[in-house]
Design an enzyme around this catalytic site. Structure first.
Site, PDB file in Angstrom:
ATOM      1  N   CYS A 281      -0.393   3.402  -6.989  1.00 56.86           N
ATOM      2  CA  CYS A 281      -1.381   2.864  -6.034  1.00 56.86           C
ATOM      3  C   CYS A 281      -1.634   1.426  -6.458  1.00 56.86           C
ATOM      4  CB  CYS A 281      -2.669   3.670  -6.107  1.00 56.86           C
ATOM      5  SG  CYS A 281      -4.037   2.916  -5.186  1.00 56.86           S
TER       6      CYS A 281
ATOM      7  N   CYS B 215       0.858  -1.185   0.000  1.00 55.36           N
ATOM      8  CA  CYS B 215       0.000   0.000   0.000  1.00 55.36           C
ATOM      9  C   CYS B 215       0.893   1.233   0.000  1.00 55.36           C
ATOM     10  CB  CYS B 215      -0.887  -0.017   1.249  1.00 55.36           C
ATOM     11  SG  CYS B 215      -1.875   1.477   1.433  1.00 55.36           S
TER      12      CYS B 215
END
Ligand code: DGL
Length: 248
Positions: free
Chosen positions: A173, A69
């Protein structure tokens, strides 16, 4: 056992890259869907969520962790993970980008990632790059938006950014590979960008080199809130695998 951490299903794209290289690695994955999306949260909250996510992974037996992440990369590098054996997203891709030295890139990511400055810090001057936060894209992907809606979000952000030329796009992302086709097409049309860099590859390569990958190939998914989108993605990405999904 290798632990993977994300706000939801984004980290599955990193897990898929890792499984391709290391099918026998034993995996425990934590997706914090209850608190997703992470990308618009304050730095302080991200530190707290990183600490509690990593604790869950340790309790589940993870001795090595891939923080899949980008939005928590800064927290991880500040030490909130409490793990020594940890790989986050930005350093491996920064090293991989040296192969494109002199190129120009557009990094798309969550607002938290762009605000953290973590990619500017990691990449330095090896390539020239600009950053574009796309606040709506990760939540749209996490909660199962149709392709048309994703394309609309991408197009609108690219148009607002304005017409420029880039050699490539960096997917900053881990949710974005789920919209890779849409991103690829819009990036080509708008910026003439033909390269798509998915950091998952460099991260998986580093994990394969540094972590223990000889196990039985077991996979255990822990999620903080049930999600049919998550279950479907696991099924589609790992059709042959045996795994369990537990809602905490
Ligand atoms: N997949 C995560 C990232 O790489 C988080 C996205 C989100 O929850 O907003 O940044």
């Amino acid at each position: 056992m290798i632990g993977l951490f994300d706000s939801g299903s984004g980290g599955l794209t990193v897990l898929a890259a890792l499984r391709k290289r290391a099918p026998n690695a034993d995996i425990v994955y934590f997706g914090d869907i209850q608190n997703a999306p992470y990308g618009e949260r304050e730095a302080k909250e991200l530190v707290r969520l990183t600490e509690s996510g990593m604790k869950r992974l340790s309790e589940a037996g993870a001795s090595e962790v891939v923080s899949a992440c980008n939005s928590v990369s800064l927290s991880v590098l500040m030490g909130s993970a409490g793990h020594e054996r940890i790989i986050e997203m930005t350093r491996p891709v920064a090293r991989a980008l040296r192969a494109h030295a002199g190129g120009t890139f557009l990094l798309i990511a969550t607002p938290a990632t762009v605000r953290s400055g973590i990619y500017r810090d990691a990449i330095g001057v090896s390539v020239r790059f600009e950053e574009l936060p796309i606040p709506e894209l990760a939540p749209a992907i996490e909660f199962g938006a149709e392709k048309g809606e994703m394309r609309g979000i991408i197009k609108k952000s690219f148009l607002e950014h304005g017409k420029k030329n880039y050699d490539g796009i960096i997917l900053g992302c881990t949710h974005y590979p789920f919209a890779r086709e849409e991103i690829e097409k819009e990036a080509r049309d708008m910026f003439g960008a033909t390269l798509v860099i998915d950091p998952a590859e460099a991260v998986a390569e580093e994990a394969t080199r540094r972590f223990s990958i000889e196990g039985k190939g077991t996979m255990r998914f822990l999620i903080s809130k049930d999600s049919e989108v998550f279950r479907t993605r696991v099924r589609e990405l790992f059709p042959e695998a045996r795994y369990t999904i537990e809602v905490l």
